[in-house]
Design an enzyme around this catalytic site. Structure first.
Site, short mmCIF file in Angstrom:
data_model
loop_
_atom_site.label_atom_id
_atom_site.label_comp_id
_atom_site.label_asym_id
_atom_site.label_seq_id
_atom_site.Cartn_x
_atom_site.Cartn_y
_atom_site.Cartn_z
N LYS A 72 -30.58 21.69 1.73
CA LYS A 72 -31.73 20.87 2.11
C LYS A 72 -31.23 19.63 2.86
O LYS A 72 -30.54 18.79 2.29
CB LYS A 72 -32.50 20.40 0.88
CG LYS A 72 -33.79 19.66 1.27
CD LYS A 72 -34.46 18.97 0.12
CE LYS A 72 -34.05 17.51 -0.01
NZ LYS A 72 -34.35 16.65 1.14
N GLY A 119 -25.97 11.21 -1.71
CA GLY A 119 -27.14 10.35 -1.55
C GLY A 119 -27.05 9.17 -2.49
O GLY A 119 -25.95 8.73 -2.85
N SER A 120 -28.19 8.68 -2.92
CA SER A 120 -28.19 7.47 -3.74
C SER A 120 -27.84 7.78 -5.19
O SER A 120 -28.00 8.90 -5.67
CB SER A 120 -29.58 6.82 -3.69
OG SER A 120 -30.49 7.60 -4.45
N THR A 121 -27.37 6.77 -5.89
CA THR A 121 -27.01 6.92 -7.29
C THR A 121 -28.23 7.29 -8.13
O THR A 121 -28.15 8.13 -9.04
CB THR A 121 -26.36 5.61 -7.80
OG1 THR A 121 -25.13 5.44 -7.08
CG2 THR A 121 -26.08 5.67 -9.28
N VAL A 123 -30.96 8.98 -7.25
CA VAL A 123 -31.31 10.39 -7.10
C VAL A 123 -30.23 11.28 -7.71
O VAL A 123 -30.53 12.31 -8.31
CB VAL A 123 -31.54 10.74 -5.61
CG1 VAL A 123 -31.81 12.22 -5.43
CG2 VAL A 123 -32.69 9.92 -5.05
N GLY A 124 -28.98 10.86 -7.59
CA GLY A 124 -27.89 11.63 -8.20
C GLY A 124 -28.09 11.81 -9.69
O GLY A 124 -27.85 12.89 -10.25
N GLU A 183 -21.81 12.62 -4.58
CA GLU A 183 -21.23 11.53 -3.77
C GLU A 183 -22.34 10.51 -3.64
O GLU A 183 -23.30 10.73 -2.91
CB GLU A 183 -20.85 12.02 -2.38
CG GLU A 183 -19.94 13.21 -2.35
CD GLU A 183 -18.49 12.85 -2.50
OE1 GLU A 183 -18.18 11.65 -2.62
OE2 GLU A 183 -17.67 13.78 -2.50
N CYS A 231 -22.01 5.03 2.93
CA CYS A 231 -21.84 4.72 1.52
C CYS A 231 -20.53 3.98 1.25
O CYS A 231 -20.40 3.35 0.22
CB CYS A 231 -21.95 5.98 0.68
SG CYS A 231 -21.09 7.36 1.40
N GLU A 235 -26.31 -1.80 -3.59
CA GLU A 235 -26.04 -1.21 -2.28
C GLU A 235 -27.23 -1.49 -1.36
O GLU A 235 -28.35 -1.06 -1.65
CB GLU A 235 -25.84 0.30 -2.43
CG GLU A 235 -25.47 0.96 -1.11
CD GLU A 235 -25.15 2.44 -1.27
OE1 GLU A 235 -25.91 3.14 -1.96
OE2 GLU A 235 -24.13 2.88 -0.72
#
Lengths: 504, 564
Positions: free
Chosen positions: A195, A248-250, A252-253, A271, A305, A402
């Site tokens: 995706k 992506g972002s922390t 969403v991770g 990541e 990032c 961030e």
């Protein structure tokens, strides 16, 4: 109209002829298809906020179809049953086709993500071909080991492809991230459902088209554009996906890992975000250090990032450094990404644009000193001035969160120990930079900083062979290098008794 | 004609296991080239019977028929010899002495071309060019990615010129053209693509020392590599040597065998077309005692790799020792056992053992030249091995369907016939063959001896020809002892369905390669080399890189390290 220093060369599409958008549908099982719902979403030109194209919006039911295709391609298809050398040949062909379509692909990323066209052309797209070639060359070098049994056993390990891999990639490096995820998983013999970010679906679909031309069998690579809460969530919670890899972002991770845990316990690699420190010591060449610090935060508009968003300067050179940094920031050219003079294009979308401006406000409110920048550029699109804060305290939000934009937090330190401590004072641990001529300083700091990659007297020194990933809440697992391949492999130990062996 | 001229296979593995099938079944018998059985059947069909026509199927009991085709005019190869000079510093040049030597067509013994003959002074020139290319660059100073791209482009060019390379190879060497064109050149291409992939994956290590030290190993190119290759697989040996040396960033002086100088010159030219800088790959045609010795004893060559006979290998090692102590890799002779256990499917075992010995006219260092057969299946095996040898199709290697061409030259030809006489004199039973075939060129009848004893010369020495020796054994311990009772240790074949037998033999045999239910299964990734007097070092696979790398340890103290 020429680009201006810290000014905005108004959108001037005559600078480059944008190619017609050829692929807007989901790529599933070797074919471009509409989403089952028929829904579409708009992908936007960040220079103007205008619509580039309408894209089929993949949702759960589309992910199901894609996974079924990938499952079939893995369980019964030729891909994992080919030799690594045969997979390599097809991947090499794919790399050649990508090079042949260099300009069109570069234009897609530039228009979709606001990236500098001339940089995407010489960096991002060639890097995709190079990455494919690197992993093509690795496909026939995936070695298990023959082991020492505790008794009279013959034991060995087989490195098997893990199966169907779900990839969810971000919008800041649409092509590079595509290559970093897809190349090693295909080399390993896996099949893929990917995706792309909803902001930047165009290049991934073009890559898929070229993959088919190169001979990647149907079902091996499926690309489903869509949104995180629908398509992304369907991938991370799918019972028939064997592995999920996310950049992506922390925030969403965390959701992805949670979904993986509550579904089929699929292994996850993440990541995530960063707040990477750059430590500049008294013995540094101040001018070069200022260039490095500026590039570290402004490259790709700060939408990277590993951006060096915390710059720590030793007190002996601090004043000189600050002066030079501000001078250089003021000379930095913000403008249309298709203008070869531009050094910085627009932020990717309105959300990011507003988030960055709000962090700039937070910085001011927290008491940091705004040395330069702080405002939007022009009145159209999402351009922001290179922004530098001094007098930043470690606990301020602009030193902890961030921002993902051209906003640098400048801080001062006295001793190596203090510098290390401050640098590690973060929930992130993705990257760090060190500028010093002293070998002992370099070695001490390298080992002490809890981050996945350390750049000594350089920054953004990436390479296909150099693993890259995070400590702490920057994620786990590594992309690139042979490390990046191993996460798509299962290790199977095979053991059988032996008799009368002359050695053990 | 079935698969003939069809898809080119990229490796022998692909020949033993169908590349498209999803249910790979083992064991299968690798064929010398795709569809070899079809060739046999086709000849049967064409001729209608065994003795008719001009096939080489053996007319009844008078073996190998009359070999009439061998008396016909040899087929003209579809290639021109374009390069006969030495390749030094990126240019084709004459030898300083102006000398040339003839390279011969083994089908007729006639001259193909006169080739510049490199001597010591030419080797000096070539080493100087290689030294300069190494010390000044650009080759070792390029990024590994750029080296990879040049090797990949070279592989593409080799692939493009498949048929010319194959024709040169067959013309100079005498091996079947279909073997050259369908196996060896595709394998050559595969080897260079494989090594291209290594170029950017040569990793040193960081090392945990006991103390506050930061330790790394750098894997550096070793420098100028001298390489001496044999005549039996001229281009494959070229690739085994040149591939890893180039991937690691070295420069090369390569001496080809005087019997087969042509194909390497052509291939090396393609490397330059692909962008290889001048001086990186120098090719010197010439003879062992002059050019070879000059290379082996050269003070400015940093590494030597040799493939050839054990006797010459000893000389090479001595010259290296006496000159500058350059490290040496040796791939030497063999007398490899092929062990057929009592549970074996005899028909398959016969076919595989036949292939193991007769492939490439028996001119393989790893040829399965001692066929040990369990006593329970021995009689049946001998009978069928003889029948298979009788069916072997010998003839002009450019002719379609040929399994066996001529031996390389008169020296080898005479040596083989001498060993055959020795076998007869020592009391082994000559089941079939035993003589030359036709009246010109160097064709030898496929020859099978049974009742061979371990002490006979034909069971001890490397014949390097189409002479199969069948020996009988009773139990596993016995065959292990006998198989290991040789000064060689290159390879072994094991034919059994029993996993325990396979594992026991595998570990007990003192050889560098064990093929279980297959033979001559080569691939770029599979290391190859010898125990004992079959040599030292390994070629192919990741192991081969070690031959062309220096390891440099870099140590520096750490101040206040966060961890150790």
């Amino acid at each position: 109209m020429t680009a201006l220093s810290n000014g905005h060369a108004a959108n001037n599409s005559s600078l480059f002829k944008i190619p017609p958008i050829k692929f807007t549908n989901l790529f599933i099982n070797g074919h471009f298809v509409h989403s089952l719902s028929g829904n579409e979403f708009e992908t936007i030109d960040p220079r103007t906020g205008e619509v580039i194209a309408k894209i089929s919006e993949g949702r759960k039911e589309d992910i199901d179809v894609a996974v079924k295709a990938a499952r079939e391609a893995f369980d019964n298809g030729p891909w994992p049953r080919m030799s690594g050398a045969e997979r390599a040949k097809i991947m090499m062909k794919w790399a050649d086709l990508i090079e042949e379509n260099l300009e069109e692909l570069a234009a897609l990323d530039a228009i979709d993500a606001g990236k500098l066209y001339h940089l995407v052309k010489v960096v991002d797209i060639p890097a995709v071909a190079n990455c494919l070639r690197y992993y093509a060359g690795a496909a026939d070098k995936i070695h298990g080991e023959v082991l020492k049994g505790a008794r009279e056993f013959h034991a060995y390990t087989l490195m098997e492809p893990i199966g169907v891999v779900g990839h969810i990639i971000p919008w800041n490096f649409p092509s590079t991230m595509f290559a970093a995820k897809v190349s090693p998983s295909l080399a390993a013999g896996c099949t893929v459902v990917l995706k792309p970010a909803e902001q930047t679906p165009l290049s991934a679909l073009f890559f898929a088209h070229l993959a088919k031309q190169a001979g990647i069998p149907d079902g091996v690579l499926n690309v489903v554009p869509g949104f995180g809460p629908t398509a992304g969530a369907a991938i991370s919670s799918h019972m028939d996906i064997d592995k999920v890899s996310f950049t992506g972002s922390t925030e969403v991770g965390r959701a992805i890992m949670h979904a993986a845990a509550s579904s089929n316990l699929k292994p996850v690699s993440l990541e995530l975000g960063g707040k990477s420190p750059l430590l500049i010591f008294d013995d540094a060449d101040v001018d070069k250090a200022a260039d490095l610090a500026l590039l570290g935060i402004l490259f790709n508009k700060g939408e990277i990032c590993v951006a060096s968003s915390r710059v720590f300067v030793q007190e002996g050179i601090y004043d000189e450094f600050e002066k030079k940094l501000v001078e250089k920031a003021k000379a930095w050219v913000v403008g249309d990404p298709f203008d070869p003079q531009s050094q910085q294009g627009p932020q990717v979308d309105k959300n990011q644009f507003e988030k960055i401006l709000s962090y700039i406000e937070i910085g001011k409110q927290e008491g940091a000193t705004l040395l330069t920048g702080g405002k939007r550029v022009g009145n159209k699109g999402y351009y922001i001035e290179p922004t530098i804060f001094s007098n930043v305290k470690e606990n301020m939000r602009i030193a902890q969160d961030e921002i993902f934009g051209p906003v640098l937090a400048l801080m001062k330190f006295r001793t190596i120990e203090e510098g290390i401590k401050s640098a590690n004072n973060s929930r992130y641990g993705l990257a760090a930079g060190i500028v010093t001529k002293n070998i002992d300083t370099a070695n001490t700091v390298s080992r002490a900083i809890r981050a996945g990659i350390i750049w000594i007297n350089c920054y953004f020194a990436f390479g296909n062979d150099i693993p890259y990933g995070g400590y702490k809440q920057s994620g786990f697992g590594r992309d690139f290098g042979m490390e990046g391949l191993h996460k798509y492999l299962q290790v199977k130990s095979v053991v059988t008794p032996i008799y009368n062996s002359p050695w053990l | 004609m079935g698969e003939k001229g069809g898809k080119r296979e990229s490796s022998l593995i692909a020949l033993s296991l169908s590349s498209t099938t999803t249910t790979t079944t083992i064991p299968m018998i690798p064929m010398p080239y795709k569809g070899v059985d079809l060739f046999v059947l086709d000849v049967w069909n064409e001729n209608g019977n065994l003795s008719g026509g001009k096939g080489y199927l053996g007319a009844g009991f008078s073996r190998y028929s009359t070999a009439t085709a061998l008396e016909e005019e040899p087929i003209k190869p579809a290639v021109q010899v374009e390069h006969t000079q030495l390749l030094i510093g990126g240019k084709f040049v004459d030898a300083l002495s102006g000398k040339t030597f003839p390279t011969l067509d083994p089908r007729t013994g006639e001259v193909i071309a006169h080739v510049a003959e490199g001597h010591s002074e030419d080797v000096d020139r070539a080493v100087a060019a290689a030294r300069k290319a190494f010390d000044q660059g650009p080759w070792p100073k390029m990024t590994a990615y750029e080296r990879q791209r040049i090797l990949l482009r070279a592989a593409d060019l080799l692939e493009k010129h498949n048929d010319e390379l194959a024709a040169l190879e067959t013309w100079d060497n005498g091996k079947p053209y279909e073997q050259s064109a369908q196996i060896e050149i595709p394998m050559l291409v595969r080897l260079f693509r494989y090594y291209a992939g290594w170029a950017d994956k040569i990793h040193g290590m960081t090392v945990p020392a006991d103390g506050q030290y930061h330790v790394q190993t750098l894997h550096e190119p070793i420098g100028v590599a001298g390489q001496i290759i044999p005549w039996n697989f001229p281009l494959l040996m070229f690739a085994w040597k040149v591939g890893p040396a180039l991937a690691c960033g070295n420069t090369i002086v390569l001496k080809t065998a005087e019997q087969t100088p042509l194909s390497a010159l052509y291939a090396a030219k393609l490397f330059h077309e692909a962008g290889l800088p001048e001086g990186v790959l120098n090719v010197v045609s010439g003879f062992g005692p002059t050019a070879g010795a000059a290379l082996a004893s050269h003070m400015d060559v940093d590494k030597l790799a040799f493939t050839g006979s054990t006797d010459t290998g000893k000389v090479v090692l001595e010259l290296a020792a006496r000159s500058n102590l350059k490290p040496v890799t040796l791939e030497l002779g063999g007398k490899s056992p092929f062990i057929v256990c009592e549970d074996a499917d005899v028909d398959q075992a016969v076919e595989l053992a036949h292939f193991a010995l007769f492939f490439n006219q028996g001119q393989c260092c790893c040829a399965g030249s001692r066929t040990y057969v369990h006593e329970r299946v021995y009689d049946e095996f001998v009978e069928k091995a003889k029948a298979r040898a009788l069916k072997r199709i010998v003839g002009d290697p450019f002719k379609s369907g040929i399994e066996q061409g001529p031996q390389i030259d008169s020296e080898q030809f005479e040596k083989i016939l001498k060993y055959i006489r020795s076998g007869v004199q020592s009391g082994a039973t000559l089941e079939t063959g035993g003589d030359r075939l036709g009246s010109k060129g160097f064709y030898v009848q496929p020859t099978v001896f049974s009742n061979v004893e371990d002490g006979m010369l034909i069971a001890k020495e490397e014949i390097f020809g189409p002479v199969q020796s069948i020996l009988k054994f009773k139990d596993l311990d016995e065959v292990i002892e006998r198989a290991n009772n040789t000064r060689y240790g290159l390879a072994a074949g094991v034919f059994t369905k029993n996993i325990d037998t396979a594992n026991t033999l595998t570990r007990a045999l003192r050889v560098g390669t064990v093929w279980v239910n297959c033979f001559d299964t080569f691939d770029a990734a599979i290391p190859f080399g010898g125990y004992k007097m079959s040599g030292q070092g390994r070629e192919k696979g990741e192991y081969s890189l070690k031959n062309y790398l220096q390891v440099k340890a870099v140590v520096t103290p750490l101040k206040n390290p966060a961890w150790l």
